[in-house]
Design an enzyme around this catalytic site. Structure first.
Site, PDB file in Angstrom:
ATOM      1  CD  GLU A 150      -7.841   2.130  -1.001  1.00 16.81           C
ATOM      2  OE1 GLU A 150      -7.938   0.908  -0.821  1.00 16.81           O
ATOM      3  OE2 GLU A 150      -6.769   2.754  -0.890  1.00 16.81           O
ATOM      4  CD  GLU A 261      -4.162   7.387   1.781  1.00 21.67           C
ATOM      5  OE1 GLU A 261      -3.474   6.521   1.184  1.00 21.67           O
ATOM      6  OE2 GLU A 261      -5.248   7.122   2.313  1.00 21.67           O
TER       7      GLU A 261
HETATM    8  C1  XIL Z   1      -1.090   1.636   4.005  1.00 21.99           C
HETATM    9  C2  XIL Z   1      -0.055   1.830   5.114  1.00 21.99           C
HETATM   10  O1  XIL Z   1       0.806   2.883   4.754  1.00 21.99           O
HETATM   11  C3  XIL Z   1       0.742   0.569   5.331  1.00 21.99           C
HETATM   12  O2  XIL Z   1       1.583   0.689   6.462  1.00 21.99           O
HETATM   13  C4  XIL Z   1      -0.216  -0.633   5.518  1.00 21.99           C
HETATM   14  O3  XIL Z   1       0.548  -1.817   5.593  1.00 21.99           O
HETATM   15  C5  XIL Z   1      -1.200  -0.709   4.383  1.00 21.99           C
HETATM   16  O4  XIL Z   1      -1.896   0.519   4.265  1.00 21.99           O
HETATM   17  N1  XIL Z   1      -4.485   3.682   0.787  1.00 21.99           N
HETATM   18  C6  XIL Z   1      -4.889   3.985   2.067  1.00 21.99           C
HETATM   19  C7  XIL Z   1      -3.936   3.818   3.187  1.00 21.99           C
HETATM   20  O5  XIL Z   1      -6.011   4.495   2.264  1.00 21.99           O
HETATM   21  O6  XIL Z   1      -4.589   3.482   4.394  1.00 21.99           O
HETATM   22  C8  XIL Z   1      -2.859   2.797   2.855  1.00 21.99           C
HETATM   23  O7  XIL Z   1      -1.920   2.771   3.932  1.00 21.99           O
HETATM   24  C9  XIL Z   1      -2.208   3.129   1.544  1.00 21.99           C
HETATM   25  C10 XIL Z   1      -3.224   3.114   0.423  1.00 21.99           C
END
Ligand code: XIL
Length: 339
Positions: A150, A261
């Site tokens: 990110e 994701e």
């Molecule tokens: C999220 C998790 O799912 C949550 O449990 C945590 O509280 C915050 O992070 N982008 C990413 C992930 O790269 O690591 C994130 O995961 C969601 C967005």
């Protein structure tokens, strides 16, 4: 036959998990039967592994100390069940403690940051020590690393799209941050491990262009291997043309592609919405297979544990319902993978 068997040979299929989820027998069964890849949803993130007390106690100022015990629960489960691991994530503005960036590891709110030189030492040691630990303890298990997560945020109005707000890495290293991150990661990665840049809204413009112009010079120098398409989607956004276009634009640069994701933020489980979700999953999987995506990870196993489900507002974004029962979307995915 699980999903993993249906796409064996063409693509890995994975899920994000927590140590707690793996303690639940039904959920652990799903993971073993269906998936060939695992991502730690949180326990490999900097804030989960960096050990403040041990760091202060060590007396060192350029090397953070770790506690890998939660991550070990997930990685040993993966190893014992023949599942590969996507390592997530090394360098990120989020879920990284501020004390990592301060003089004397101070937790004071206004503690001054270390110099650029000092942070580069901390960065290199952090990447080196973490990679050496996991690669030593679990040889051959990790197939790729999210090195940088990110980094692009067009809303911050930086001329190159860099995320400048609330980004301690960037405020000390500036635009050199990605090159340092990937240089160190390449130096210490095990042979064959792929290095990824990972981001959300990756299909949107101008974000896509900013990501590509950041990655191109790194790709030319052999420092980055792939683009991680987070793919946190809505039921009706983005359009599939835009999504497919993004996949082909990244692939055209010579980047390996992984969907890292995937979830689809459905907020109702009505029959119609369940059906819509299934259709959407079918289209995304078709786009992935057609686009040469080499690994596809769902961001969770069942709707119950999804990060999108809030206590006052349940969500229904995944392939398994709260009881761990297969949804229509699961069968739609099976059908695509069986083709
Ligand atoms: C999220 C998790 O799912 C949550 O449990 C945590 O509280 C915050 O992070 N982008 C990413 C992930 O790269 O690591 C994130 O995961 C969601 C967005």
């Amino acid at each position: 036959m699980g999903l993993k068997d249906l796409c064996a040979g063409s693509m890995l299929i994975g899920a994000a998990v927590t140590p707690g989820l793996l303690q639940n027998e039904r959920y652990a069964e799903i993971v073993k039967n269906e998936f060939s890849s695992i991502t730690c949803e949180n326990v490999m993130k900097p804030e989960s592994i960096m050990d403040f007390d041990a760091t202060v106690k060590s007396g060192q100022t350029d090397r953070v100390m770790f506690d890998f015990s939660e991550a070990d629960k997930v990685l040993s489960f993966a190893r014992d069940n023949g599942i590969k691991v996507r390592a997530h994530t090394l360098i990120w503005h989020n879920q990284t403690p501020r004390w990592f960036f301060t003089e004397d590891w101070s937790k004071a709110e206004d503690a001054p940051f270390v110099s650029r030189e000092k942070l580069l030492k901390r960065m290199e040691n952090f990447i080196k020590d973490e990679m050496n630990y996991f690669n030593g303890a679990y040889p051959g298990l990790i197939y790729c690393w999210d090195v940088l997560n990110e980094f692009i945020e067009p809303d911050n109005n930086h001329p190159h799209g860099c995320r400048v707000r609330k980004n301690n890495w960037f405020s000390i290293l500036g635009e050199d941050e990605p090159r340092y991150a990937f240089t160190f990661a390449r130096r210490y990665a095990a042979p064959g491990q792929k290095l990824f840049y990972n981001d959300y809204n990756e299909y949107e413009q101008p974000k896509r262009d900013f990501i590509l112009s950041t990655l191109r010079p790194l790709l030319k120098d052999g420092l980055v291997d792939g683009m991680g398409l987070q793919s946190h989607l809505l039921p009706d956004y983005p359009g599939m043309d835009e999504y497919r276009r993004a996949i082909s634009d990244y692939a055209a640069e010579g980047l390996s592609l992984q969907i890292t994701e995937l979830d689809i933020k459905s907020l109702s489980e009505s029959e119609a919405d369940d059906e819509l979700l299934a259709r959407r999953y079918r289209e995304v999987f078709e786009a992935a297979i057609g686009g040469g995506v080499e690994s596809l990870t769902l961001w969770g196993v069942t709707d119950a544990q999804s990060w999108l489900s809030k206590p006052d507002r349940p969500a229904y974004p995944l392939l398994f319902d709260r009881a761990g029962k297969e949804k229509k979307a699961y069968y739609a995915v099976r059908e695509i993978l069986s083709k």
